[in-house]
Scaffold this active site. Structure first.
Site, short mmCIF file in Angstrom:
data_model
loop_
_atom_site.label_atom_id
_atom_site.label_comp_id
_atom_site.label_asym_id
_atom_site.label_seq_id
_atom_site.Cartn_x
_atom_site.Cartn_y
_atom_site.Cartn_z
N SER A 189 -3.12 5.42 -8.01
CA SER A 189 -1.29 5.47 -7.30
C SER A 189 -0.50 6.40 -9.11
O SER A 189 -1.02 5.76 -9.65
CB SER A 189 -0.01 4.26 -7.43
OG SER A 189 -0.18 3.24 -8.43
N ASP A 190 0.48 7.01 -8.15
CA ASP A 190 1.53 7.28 -9.55
C ASP A 190 2.23 6.07 -10.19
O ASP A 190 2.15 5.04 -9.56
CB ASP A 190 2.28 8.04 -8.89
CG ASP A 190 2.94 9.35 -10.29
OD1 ASP A 190 2.63 8.80 -11.42
OD2 ASP A 190 3.46 10.50 -9.82
N LEU A 191 2.76 6.12 -11.00
CA LEU A 191 3.38 4.75 -12.14
C LEU A 191 4.63 3.70 -10.60
O LEU A 191 5.76 4.42 -10.71
CB LEU A 191 4.06 5.32 -13.26
CG LEU A 191 4.52 3.89 -13.91
CD1 LEU A 191 3.72 3.27 -14.30
CD2 LEU A 191 5.33 4.60 -15.86
N TYR A 192 3.98 3.31 -10.45
CA TYR A 192 4.64 2.24 -9.58
C TYR A 192 4.88 2.29 -8.19
O TYR A 192 6.17 2.25 -7.40
CB TYR A 192 6.22 1.81 -10.64
CG TYR A 192 5.95 0.74 -11.40
CD1 TYR A 192 5.54 -0.17 -12.22
CD2 TYR A 192 7.11 1.14 -12.64
CE1 TYR A 192 4.63 -0.79 -13.16
CE2 TYR A 192 6.63 0.62 -13.93
CZ TYR A 192 5.83 -0.49 -14.32
OH TYR A 192 5.14 -0.55 -15.52
N SER A 193 4.15 3.42 -7.57
CA SER A 193 4.41 4.05 -6.51
C SER A 193 3.80 3.26 -5.41
O SER A 193 4.47 2.84 -4.63
CB SER A 193 3.72 5.34 -6.37
OG SER A 193 2.27 5.57 -5.67
#
Length: 769
Positions: free
Chosen positions: A306-310
């Protein structure tokens, strides 16, 4: 003989997964069978790493926070352990240099190997879009500058250098390249991309992945290249970072997916999801993209992160999951293996225990992570050598390469009356906010730098001229409208023979700027930094900010020859400069050696051959503006032409090139060889970038009016001629039909060869039966 075999067997580990002579799949299955639910989930967590170490004198130790993390969460990865920037609050004095970085990586590895039940080594993932984002690493031009070289060969070398520096310091995963197509220059992350075109992006991205190791994890300097961002992240609504993206399924298959497919075929083993949604589905929860297409159709065998906190964004930003556990279930079920941030997937344990996620689904993701750790040899060789890193990170070879890439990227847009190259006997007034600003040369995702490491334009020019020949005045800042010295700049210009004005933008982060949890900057009215580009800094206009336009007009009024150099992360408004300046160049964000490279070009020590990887608009009212739009042909607006100010593929040289002798020969029914000659007809040695475009005259679905298919950058001495050959394959003639199948239809194709998308020199047609 029996005794020898017995002796060797005695030396092998009794535990199957620790035995390096066994097949990887056998080792993975054995290790997986021994793991608890908590240990499995831990392998899918990738928390933030820069607080996980402590520096004490000349050594590095695991922090208490790291020990607690391993105890509570059993994390199998860390992200940005070596990262230093204002967001992480790591500086040159508090961060890790290459030698300390290796000690940090070794200390963290040693702790998990010696203090956990199974001793599974860590994966350390690092940002690396244009060099490892760590103190002491080499800073190359940002992605858009690398694409402007139109040289896959050169970018392959960059990939090798980046991969080596990451692995020397104990990192394993490189975040990059960024393969988003950039069709809206208002978007803050254009600088990270390879431009607007799928073929150029695919070729440059493929070369970067090959340089980073091409998927051969047995090589000591191979990294897990992570492709960003899946998918269509660069066409977000209104140019706002993370907004929804709108593109039809065929458009995705024709333009946005091919660069990723090409990079995966080249060996990329990691793909990062994006923050946006498409057609109502967040990309981090898109099963059709991440599982049906990526895994089932493309047979991708790597990991999806995932992208950061996505994953949190599925719940908190997109509002399609009422709880965090629901968001977690959606992400894993869609095909996301790793949680960047490491908080969301803690919900997996309850989801598995209550039967909402199957153990089989969880095991599949864990197995993918473990497989790559085994393939990289981390169980046998988890540690690195501090002395080797100290000696070989940012080596002389890497610095020279950074200069070569910067030189190759610089794009000459105008050169009235052949003002350039400049004679080294002239007196120069060097003016502008980017003439001597080190961090404005570098772009986003860059670590703090020792001052002497970065060469500005002033440094470059002073290395070529005597001190009496150069007068420097800043003139104004990028954004600040209060503090200026335009009068002093004009006075210096009047004392000179020629003016070099270095203007543009900045992605230089500072300690005054506020940041979101994701690391994106927050634009606000209280902070007047130079930063007008970089993640989170979306623009409503493309004009020069602050007093820069006023400065340029004042310099023009002196009547002295005016050269305007843009340092920029996006194609800024160049209308005034194109009409009023005598010469115009863009150097994008040229990296640590950029100032030397720009001076090399200005004074003729390097003949520019960079080509635009994007279209430069006349107005934001034209956006989206890209060369390979589908039919029909655009018509002009009431106020202006519909054409770009400078088109895709455009760039001038100090010399000239003639194209001739076009020949077409069939190799197979749907494969042809195209050959032609290019002669350097000017008075300088130089490089040309020959470009081949194709148009399908009539098709069952609407096609682009012009689509790049092949290109070649090559060097010719003055008067020299060479034959250039391209092979047009069945793939080049294919389209995605109404049933979303890739096919080749019978018909007539126009073949256009030239020096830019608007500068076609040779044409012919081919009939596909």
């Amino acid at each position: 003989m029996t005794g020898v075999a017995y002796s060797f067997a005695q030396q092998l580990p009794a535990v199957t997964y620790k035995n390096p002579t066994l097949p990887v799949e056998t080792r993975v299955a054995d290790l997986l069978s021994r793991m608890t639910l908590e240990e499995k989930v831990g392998q899918l967590l990738c928390p933030l790493g820069w607080e996980m170490y402590e520096i004490k004198r000349n050594d590095v130790f695991p922090s208490d926070k790291f020990k607690q993390l391993i105890k509570d969460r059993k994390a199998g990865m860390l992200w940005a352990t070596y990262r230093a920037d204002p967001w992480t609050k790591k500086t040159l004095s508090t961060g890790l240099n290459p030698a300390l970085a290796t000690k940090a990586g070794n200390a963290l590895q040693r702790y998990v190997i010696e203090n956990t039940r199974l001793g599974i080594p860590l994966f350390l993932a690092e940002e690396a879009p244009h060099g490892h984002m760590a103190i002491g690493a080499t800073v190359f031009p940002t992605g858009i500058g690398m694409a402007a070289t139109w040289s896959p060969q050169l970018i392959r070398e960059v990939g090798k250098a980046i991969g080596k520096e990451i692995r020397l310091q104990g990192g394993h995963i490189s975040y990059g390249p960024v393969l988003d197509l950039a069709r809206d220059p208002r978007w803050s992350r254009v600088e990270e991309t390879f431009g607007e075109d799928p073929v150029l992006t695919g070729e440059i991205g493929k070369a970067m992945v090959e340089g980073l190791g091409g998927g051969d994890l047995s090589h000591p300097y191979s990294t897990l290249a992570t492709l960003k961002h899946f998918l269509a992240y660069g066409i977000s609504e209104s140019g706002q970072n993370g907004n929804p993206s709108f593109a039809g399924i065929r458009e995705l298959h024709e333009n946005f997916l091919p660069p990723f497919r090409q990079a995966i075929d080249a060996g990329a083993l990691s793909v990062m999801t994006s923050y946006n949604s498409m057609d109502g589905v967040p990309c981090t929860a898109n099963h059709s993209l991440l599982t049906e297409l990526l895994r089932n159709e493309w047979k991708f065998r790597g990991i999806v992160v995932s992208d950061l906190y996505s994953i949190e964004g599925i719940h908190q930003s997109h509002f399609v999951a009422p709880t965090m556990e629901e968001a977690t279930i959606l992400a894993l079920s869609a095909g996301v293996d790793v949680d960047l941030g490491g908080d969301a997937y803690m919900n997996l344990m309850n989801a598995v225990n209550t039967g909402r996620i199957s153990k089989t689904a969880l095991d599949a993701s864990v197995a993918r992570v473990l497989r790559l750790k085994f393939e990289m040899g981390l169980f046998e060789n988890p540690y690195v050598d501090p002395e080797k890193a100290k000696k070989e990170v940012r080596s002389e070879e890497s610095v020279t390469l950074a200069r070569r890439v910067a030189q190759a990227s610089i794009t000459l847009l105008k050169n009235e009356h052949s003002l350039l190259p400049l004679n080294k006997n002239r007196k120069v007034a060097l003016i502008g906010p980017n003439a001597d600003n080190r961090y404005n040369m570098l772009g986003d995702y860059t670590a703090p730098q020792e001052e002497e490491n970065i060469k500005t334009v002033l440094d470059g020019i002073r290395a070529k001229l005597s001190s009496s020949q150069v007068e420097y005045v800043k003139g104004c800042s990028i954004r600040d409208t209060v503090t200026t010295d335009i009068e002093q700049a004009v006075a210096a210009a009047q004392r000179s023979e020629v003016i070099i004005a270095v203007v543009g933008g900045s992605s230089a982060r500072d300690f005054k700027t506020s940041y979101k949890e994701t690391g994106a900057a927050i634009a606000d009215e209280k902070t007047i930094s130079d930063m007008e580009c970089g993640e989170g800094f979306d623009r409503a206009t493309l004009s020069l900010l602050g007093k820069q336009q006023e400065l340029l007009k004042a310099l023009k009024a002196t009547g002295k020859p005016l050269i305007v150099v843009y340092i920029e992360g996006r194609p800024l408004d160049k209308n005034w400069a194109s009409e009023n300046a005598d010469a115009v160049l863009t150097a994008y964000y040229p990296g640590q050696e950029g100032g030397i490279a720009i001076a090399d070009v200005l004074f003729g020590d390097f003949n520019p051959a960079g080509r635009l990887p994007f279209s430069v608009p006349r107005s934001v009212g034209q956006i989206p503006l890209y060369y390979n739009k589908k039919a029909p042909q655009s018509h002009d607006y009431v106020e202006m032409s519909a054409s770009p100010l400078y088109p895709f593929g455009y760039g001038l040289s100090y010399t000239s090139f003639d194209y001739s002798d076009l020949h077409l020969s069939a190799l197979m029914p749907r494969s042809f060889e195209i050959s032609f000659k290019v002669r350097n007809t000017g008075k300088y040695d130089g490089e040309e970038v020959a470009q081949l475009y194709l148009r399908d005259e009539y098709a069952s679905v609407v096609q682009p009016l012009k689509q790049l298919k092949h290109f070649a950058r090559f060097y010719l001495k003055r008067g020299e001629e060479r034959e250039v050959k391209f092979i047009l394959s069945e793939e080049d003639f294919s389209l995605v039909d109404r049933n979303l199948k890739k096919i080749v239809e019978p018909g007539t194709f126009q073949i256009m060869i030239g020096a830019a998308s608007n500068d076609i020199r040779l044409q012919t047609k081919v009939e596909i039966k």
